[in-house]
Design an enzyme around this catalytic site. Structure first.
Site, PDB file in Angstrom:
ATOM      1  CG  ASP A   5      -2.069   0.942   1.131  1.00  0.00           C
ATOM      2  OD1 ASP A   5      -2.130   1.694   0.144  1.00  0.00           O
ATOM      3  OD2 ASP A   5      -2.924   0.941   2.034  1.00  0.00           O
ATOM      4  CG  ASP A  21      -3.311   3.846  -3.679  1.00  0.00           C
ATOM      5  OD1 ASP A  21      -4.150   3.117  -4.236  1.00  0.00           O
ATOM      6  OD2 ASP A  21      -3.576   4.515  -2.662  1.00  0.00           O
ATOM      7  CD  GLU A  22      -5.607  -1.087  -2.248  1.00  0.00           C
ATOM      8  OE1 GLU A  22      -5.421  -1.949  -1.349  1.00  0.00           O
ATOM      9  OE2 GLU A  22      -6.609  -0.357  -2.289  1.00  0.00           O
TER      10      GLU A  22
END
EC number: 2.7.7.7
Length: 445
Positions: A23, A134-135
């Site tokens: 993350d 973003d993850e």
């Protein structure tokens, strides 16, 4: 890269999966700091609508420093500027106010940085599921194990002894920091739901390891909304049943939960007990493959640039061949000082597997930047095809098409969805299912 070359690799044949959830911490703000190092340690807000004359907008992400002023993702920009007036807007607030640095959303730049991160993730795991910009989840079961070494655990979480899995997760996190320059938090657990909770446990720049057998005890004291899939509304409903913590949820009557919430109730009950049988599935065949490398210091040495491009071109071509991939486009990425991202690409008349051509085209595109001060270089092949027998004859390359075509550098493993990007809050993942602090303006899927 072979799994045996990575730290944390073992020969243990444990049936327990090893899942990483990576993350990126306040990703858009981290990207802005990458471009403007002076912003490090300062409150940074990325969003829309704070400029003079604009009245409607939202916060895309806020750095941890900005959150101290109660500025957070998905918040109306008007509320954010009331709590933390922008440095860029001296007409707002008073002279004595603490101020933050506001930046507009630059999705092309963020995708470019995300592409570098994803290249590392795909290099460190055979199975990667990218959830958003973003993850991502990584199944690294074939590359490491839960076997312990003779040392205490150095990560947060439930592990008392250091595991090989911790070593691999630390390697992934440190590669992202070293090669890309943005922070990430990593959770390690035997399933996706627990890994998601673990990555959020020690932010920012955290590493949390929860071995098999320890998941239930790790989750038990956490507030019930920490369980993946429990949002504020569901948490309120559960509290009406006297369920305050994950331990309470794990001890509840599953029939009562199923009667009240349907199949979702049973699913949350299982997750609170550390049970999640979902497999980490990739998001599809890659659309592009890339390799990037930074110089220790920005350079104008043309031969050093060409040498690096040759090495990158060879690595990309070999990676494409290992995946039985043909490519129709060859491109380069050149990051010049201070941090300007430039991409150039050349389209071919048909799909090929030609390492020499990758080097030739990449070097040709590099010539445009002969007089530039360069910080980083990258080579990419895209418009991939995995169908055998499609390779075009080199006789067809009397002239390459679209030299110097500008492209959005980003994905190494999934479609570029930037054309469908939207800044509307309605596209945000369900509150409570994404606690990364990142208001996702687009997803790769």
């Amino acid at each position: 890269m072979s799994g045996s070359t990575l730290p944390g690799t073992g020969d243990d044949e444990s049936p327990d999966r090893v899942v990483l959830h990576v993350d990126m911490d306040c990703f858009y703000a981290s990207c802005e700091r990458l471009r403007e190092p002076a912003l490090r340690g300062e409150p940074v807000v990325v969003g829309m609508g704070y400029e003079a004359g604009e009245t409607i907008g939202a916060v895309a992400t806020a750095s941890y420093e900005a959150r101290e002023y109660d500025v957070d993702s998905a918040q109306p920009i008007s509320r954010a500027v009331e709590r933390l007036p922008p440095v860029e807007r001296p007409d707002l607030g008073s002279a004595d106010d603490d101020r933050g640095h506001y930046r507009p959303v630059d999705m092309e730049f963020y995708q470019s940085v995300a592409g570098e991160v994803k290249a590392i993730l795909h290099d460190c795991a055979d199975t990667v599921r990218e959830v958003s910009i973003d993850e991502a989840y990584l199944d690294v079961t074939d590359r490491t194990s839960w076997a312990t070494v003779d040392a205490p655990a150095s990560a947060s979480g439930a592990a008392e002894r250091r595991t090989l899995a911790e070593g691999l997760a630390r390697h992934v996190r440190e590669r992202i920091a070293r090669e890309v320059g943005v922070p990430a938090s990593v959770g390690v657990a035997p399933n996706m739901a627990a890994a998601k909770v673990a990555s959020d446990h020690d932010k920012p720049d955290g590493l949390t390891v929860v071995p098999p057998g320890d998941v239930t005890d790790f989750l038990a004291p956490l507030p019930v909304e920490e369980i993946h899939g429990v949002g504020p509304v569901r948490a309120s409903d559960l509290r009406e049943l006297g369920i305050e913590t994950a331990g309470d949820l794990a001890s509840a009557d599953p029939r009562t939960l199923q009667d009240r919430f349907g199949d979702r109730g049973r699913e949350l009950y299982d997750r609170a007990r550390g049970v999640d049988d979902r497999e980490v599935t990739p998001t599809g065949l890659p659309k592009s493959l890339s390799r990037e490398s930074s110089f220790a210091e920005a350079t104008t040495d043309g031969e050093a640039m060409r040498e690096k491009v040759r090495a990158l071109a060879a690595a990309v071509a070999e990676r494409a061949r290992s995946k039985d991939a043909l490519y129709r486009t060859i491109g380069i990425k050149v990051v010049t000082t201070p941090y300007d991202v430039n991409t150039r690409a050349e389209s071919l008349s048909g799909p090929v597997d030609e390492p020499e051509l990758v080097e030739e085209v990449a070097l040709s595109l590099l010539e445009e930047f002969a007089d530039s001060e360069v910080r980083k270089l990258g080579v990419r092949v895209s418009k991939l095809s995995f169908t055998a027998g499609e390779q075009a004859s080199l006789d067809g390359f009397d002239g390459h098409e679209s030299r110097g075509e500008a492209v959005v550098d980003g994905s190494t493993a999934e479609p570029d969805a930037s054309e469908n990007a939207t800044a509307e809050p309605a596209d945000r993942p369900t509150v409570g299912e994404d606690r990364s602090g990142q208001f996702s303006l687009e997803e790769f899927e």
